[in-house]
Design an enzyme around this catalytic site. Structure first.
Site, short mmCIF file in Angstrom:
data_model
loop_
_atom_site.label_atom_id
_atom_site.label_comp_id
_atom_site.label_asym_id
_atom_site.label_seq_id
_atom_site.Cartn_x
_atom_site.Cartn_y
_atom_site.Cartn_z
N LYS A 27 9.60 43.66 88.11
CA LYS A 27 10.67 43.12 87.28
C LYS A 27 10.12 42.36 86.07
O LYS A 27 10.70 42.42 84.99
CB LYS A 27 11.65 42.27 88.08
CG LYS A 27 11.10 40.97 88.60
CD LYS A 27 12.13 40.23 89.42
CE LYS A 27 11.46 39.28 90.39
NZ LYS A 27 10.45 38.36 89.83
N ARG A 98 17.93 32.99 91.47
CA ARG A 98 17.24 33.39 92.67
C ARG A 98 17.98 32.95 93.93
O ARG A 98 17.52 33.22 95.04
CB ARG A 98 15.86 32.75 92.66
CG ARG A 98 14.73 33.69 93.01
CD ARG A 98 13.45 32.89 92.90
NE ARG A 98 12.29 33.65 93.19
CZ ARG A 98 11.53 34.24 92.27
NH1 ARG A 98 11.87 34.20 91.01
NH2 ARG A 98 10.44 34.87 92.64
N ARG A 137 -3.10 42.69 92.35
CA ARG A 137 -2.49 42.27 91.10
C ARG A 137 -3.31 41.21 90.36
O ARG A 137 -3.82 40.28 90.96
CB ARG A 137 -1.09 41.72 91.39
CG ARG A 137 -0.35 41.37 90.13
CD ARG A 137 1.12 41.40 90.36
NE ARG A 137 1.63 40.11 90.80
CZ ARG A 137 2.91 39.78 90.77
NH1 ARG A 137 3.81 40.67 90.38
NH2 ARG A 137 3.30 38.61 91.17
N ARG A 170 -3.07 35.38 91.05
CA ARG A 170 -2.24 34.20 91.28
C ARG A 170 -2.46 33.63 92.68
O ARG A 170 -2.66 34.36 93.63
CB ARG A 170 -0.76 34.60 91.13
CG ARG A 170 -0.26 34.40 89.72
CD ARG A 170 1.06 35.11 89.52
NE ARG A 170 2.04 34.83 90.56
CZ ARG A 170 3.28 35.28 90.53
NH1 ARG A 170 3.69 36.00 89.52
NH2 ARG A 170 4.11 35.00 91.51
N ARG A 181 7.05 35.16 100.63
CA ARG A 181 7.90 35.34 99.45
C ARG A 181 8.93 36.43 99.69
O ARG A 181 10.08 36.32 99.24
CB ARG A 181 7.04 35.68 98.23
CG ARG A 181 6.34 34.45 97.66
CD ARG A 181 5.14 34.80 96.81
NE ARG A 181 5.46 35.52 95.61
CZ ARG A 181 4.58 36.22 94.89
NH1 ARG A 181 3.32 36.29 95.29
NH2 ARG A 181 4.95 36.83 93.81
P1 ADP Z 1 7.72 36.82 92.00
O1 ADP Z 1 9.14 37.18 91.70
O2 ADP Z 1 6.78 37.92 91.66
O3 ADP Z 1 7.55 36.30 93.39
P2 ADP Z 1 7.80 34.63 90.04
O4 ADP Z 1 6.71 34.46 89.05
O5 ADP Z 1 9.13 35.08 89.55
O6 ADP Z 1 7.21 35.64 91.10
O7 ADP Z 1 7.99 33.27 90.86
C1 ADP Z 1 6.92 32.61 91.48
C2 ADP Z 1 7.42 31.42 92.28
O8 ADP Z 1 8.08 30.49 91.41
C3 ADP Z 1 8.46 31.74 93.35
O9 ADP Z 1 7.87 32.18 94.55
C4 ADP Z 1 9.17 30.38 93.49
O10 ADP Z 1 8.40 29.47 94.24
C5 ADP Z 1 9.19 29.87 92.08
N1 ADP Z 1 10.43 30.23 91.35
C6 ADP Z 1 10.51 31.09 90.30
N2 ADP Z 1 11.79 31.20 89.87
C7 ADP Z 1 12.54 30.41 90.70
C8 ADP Z 1 13.91 30.13 90.81
N3 ADP Z 1 14.81 30.68 89.97
N4 ADP Z 1 14.33 29.27 91.77
C9 ADP Z 1 13.45 28.71 92.62
N5 ADP Z 1 12.13 28.95 92.60
C10 ADP Z 1 11.66 29.80 91.65
#
Ligand code: ADP
Ligand code: ZN
Length: 223
Positions: A27, A98, A137, A170, A181
């Protein structure tokens, strides 16, 4: 002067899009390409949060453990980070909302501004494939470009093709954290799809296949 007419014609150039999918579905990659295509801000809450972790400010210190363990950070923190982008009126959100709570908050803020989402792009992929993908990744520390050691390696090992920055793995891409996750995603994020389906906003697309082809299919839906 017809202010409402002026606003709506200007509005037709704007895009308000949310990209949702499990971690590793691609995404982020798609959201970046779409943002470039439509010249609208790409807003990744994950990237915004990682910036705070990088500078180790008070937000960073509050969220680092949650992120590294595969849990969500509190809704209030995330909403605080993206409020300005919502008010900006055009965006591609990647990683937000989310939770159903966040989706409701987004609707409430948009509603108060007389705006609506155009589309929710739902990128799907099976859990087993995700775990395999994420283990290789790498992310550019400077520009955020994403590579995969097996499926999409950079030209020079460890260096970004675009900006020459250093590629990193990461902290939350280790196998046990990826599983956590995914659990978090299924429990808290997936219910948003039904929320948006009821509003008729969801465009579902498989995250399997060539990156450009996936972008082209999404763009055909959004244009
Ligand atoms: P991915 O979708 O690949 O797991 P992201 O970079 O989108 O990775 O997010 C990494 C982390 O950041 C998530 O696992 C969470 O801990 C936090 N995070 C990101 N966006 C949100 C959100 N909208 N609400 C709560 N936590 C978030
Ligand atoms: Zn780079």
């Amino acid at each position: 002067m017809d202010i409402s007419g002026a606003a709506s014609s200007a509005d037709s150039h704007k895009k308000r899009i949310v990209v949702i999918g499990p971690p590793g579905a691609g995404k982020g990659t798609q959201a970046k390409l779409l943002a470039a295509r439509y010249s609208v801000p790409h807003v990744s809450t994950g990237d915004l949060l990682r910036e705070h972790v990088g500078t180790n400010d008070h937000i960073g210190r509050d969220v680092q453990f949650l992120m590294d363990s595969g849990n969500l950070v509190p809704d209030e923190i995330v909403v605080g980070l993206i409020k300005d982008y919502i008010e900006g009126g055009s965006f591609i959100f990647d990683g937000f909302p989310r939770t159903v709570k966040q989706a409701e908050t987004l609707d409430a803020i948009l509603g108060s501004l007389g705006m609506k989402l155009d589309k929710v792009v739902y990128v799907t992929i099976q859990d087993e494939i995700i775990v395999a993908r994420m283990s290789g990744r790498q992310t550019c520390a400077d520009c955020g470009a994403i590579y995969n050691r097996e499926h999409n390696p950079s030209l020079k090992e460890g260096l970004c093709n675009i900006c020459g920055g250093l590629l990193r793995v990461r902290d939350d891409d280790s196998a046990p954290v990826v599983k956590r996750r995914l659990n978090t995603y299924h429990a808290l994020t997936e219910p948003i799809i039904d929320y948006y389906r009821r509003k008729g906003l969801v465009y579902e697309i498989s995250g399997l296949g060539q990156i450009d082809e996936i972008t082209a299919r999404i763009a055909a839906e959004l244009d």
